[in-house]
Design a protein around this motif. Structure first.
Motif, PDB file in Angstrom:
ATOM      1  N   SER A   1      -7.622  -8.409   2.112  1.00  0.00           N
ATOM      2  CA  SER A   1      -8.350  -7.435   2.910  1.00  0.00           C
ATOM      3  C   SER A   1      -7.636  -7.189   4.243  1.00  0.00           C
ATOM      4  O   SER A   1      -7.163  -8.119   4.892  1.00  0.00           O
ATOM      5  N   ARG A   2      -7.583  -5.927   4.634  1.00  0.00           N
ATOM      6  CA  ARG A   2      -6.967  -5.549   5.909  1.00  0.00           C
ATOM      7  C   ARG A   2      -7.997  -5.438   7.028  1.00  0.00           C
ATOM      8  O   ARG A   2      -7.671  -5.079   8.144  1.00  0.00           O
ATOM      9  N   ARG A   3      -9.232  -5.727   6.731  1.00  0.00           N
ATOM     10  CA  ARG A   3     -10.266  -5.682   7.754  1.00  0.00           C
ATOM     11  C   ARG A   3     -10.171  -6.895   8.663  1.00  0.00           C
ATOM     12  O   ARG A   3      -9.720  -7.973   8.257  1.00  0.00           O
TER      13      ARG A   3
ATOM     14  N   THR B   1      -8.898  -3.348   1.092  1.00  0.00           N
ATOM     15  CA  THR B   1      -7.461  -3.070   0.937  1.00  0.00           C
ATOM     16  C   THR B   1      -7.059  -1.686   1.446  1.00  0.00           C
ATOM     17  O   THR B   1      -5.867  -1.396   1.541  1.00  0.00           O
ATOM     18  N   GLY B   2      -8.030  -0.828   1.754  1.00  0.00           N
ATOM     19  CA  GLY B   2      -7.684   0.456   2.380  1.00  0.00           C
ATOM     20  C   GLY B   2      -8.102   1.688   1.609  1.00  0.00           C
ATOM     21  O   GLY B   2      -7.636   2.789   1.923  1.00  0.00           O
TER      22      GLY B   2
ATOM     23  N   ASN C   1       0.798  -1.237   0.000  1.00  0.00           N
ATOM     24  CA  ASN C   1       0.000   0.000   0.000  1.00  0.00           C
ATOM     25  C   ASN C   1       0.826   1.281   0.000  1.00  0.00           C
ATOM     26  O   ASN C   1       0.275   2.376  -0.101  1.00  0.00           O
TER      27      ASN C   1
END
Length: 270
Positions: free
Chosen positions: A257-259, A126-127, A91
């Motif tokens: 996914s960063r969640r 992903t943000g 990112n």
């Protein structure tokens, strides 16, 4: 004669000021080493500086009140900032591009260039929304410009008529649309968020928004999960061509996914 009158007026005005100071302070002011003309100029300069400081203080307080109202509305998350972002190889480039966008987003008017548009692509989680909030906080707190974060459905709602609309509803929709086309920075988060193509109506509405903001020389941010190879086909020719009227900066977010995942009975639900 005019010069003598000017000097006499300045002299009399200065003496009046001195007498007023003496009466308030109860002390005699020694004028033996004071040049009246120079001192009056100094007093005026001090008054001007004090007024400037007061205006700057008032402006700062008004801006803080405005930013706090944005935070209270939950439209922008105050803790999502570039300084607090956790960067990795997946990112980092997107965050750097977004920060560069903030630095040049409002310079187009100075150089007769097209307004800036940041097009950010990435899969769900992903943000993208995090970066949108980082951009919003940067613009609000460091550039002192207004920001609106919305999704496409909010924009569409402002333009789609309904038989149930009252005069109040119509007025509210018109105000919302005007806000979208005139706010300093519009962030459209999640265009085609389910990877669906725009409808025929959407392919007319979105270019209308893009053209209106382009005419006002105002920047935008658009995020989408669409793969670059899908964008032209899913957005349509008119929308894609309208994007080209901007100085477009692009970047992508990669990785999973960063969640936080949902765990159900030990199983991970994606």
């Amino acid at each position: 004669m005019a010069e003598d009158f000017k000097k006499q007026g300045m002299h009399n005005g200065f003496e009046t000021l001195v007498k007023a100071i003496e009466e308030l302070a109860g002390n005699k002011v020694d004028l033996s080493d004071i040049k009246e003309k120079d001192d009056v100029a100094k007093l005026r300069a001090m008054d001007a500086r004090s007024a400037s400081l007061e205006l700057a203080k008032e402006r700062l307080e008004n801006h803080k009140t405005f930013v706090n109202s944005i935070y209270e509305s939950k439209k922008v998350l105050p803790n999502n900032t570039f300084e607090k972002a956790l960067l990795d190889d997946m990112n980092r480039e997107a965050f750097n591009t977004a920060k560069a966008f903030c630095s040049m987003a409002f310079l187009s008017g100075q150089f007769s260039a097209a307004p800036a548009l940041l097009l950010l692509q990435g899969a769900a989680g992903t943000g993208k929304t995090y970066i949108c909030n980082c951009v919003a906080n940067e613009v609000l707190n460091k550039i002192w410009k207004e920001v609106e974060i919305c999704d496409y459905n909010q924009i569409k709602k402002a333009k789609v008529p309904s038989q149930a609309d009252t005069s109040y509803d119509i007025d509210a929709k018109n105000k919302a649309w005007q806000r979208f086309v005139t706010v300093d920075l519009l962030i459209l988060d999640g265009l085609c968020k389910n990877n669906e193509a725009l409808t025929a109506y959407d392919k007319q509405l979105l270019p209308e928004l893009l053209r209106a903001r382009r005419a006002n020389n105002l920047p935008m941010v658009i995020t989408t999960p669409l793969q670059p190879t899908m964008m032209h086909n899913h957005l349509g020719d008119e929308c894609f061509e309208s994007l080209k009227d901007y100085s477009v900066m692009t970047s992508a977010l990669f990785g999973p996914s960063r969640r936080q995942p949902i765990l159900f009975g030990g199983a991970r639900l994606n």
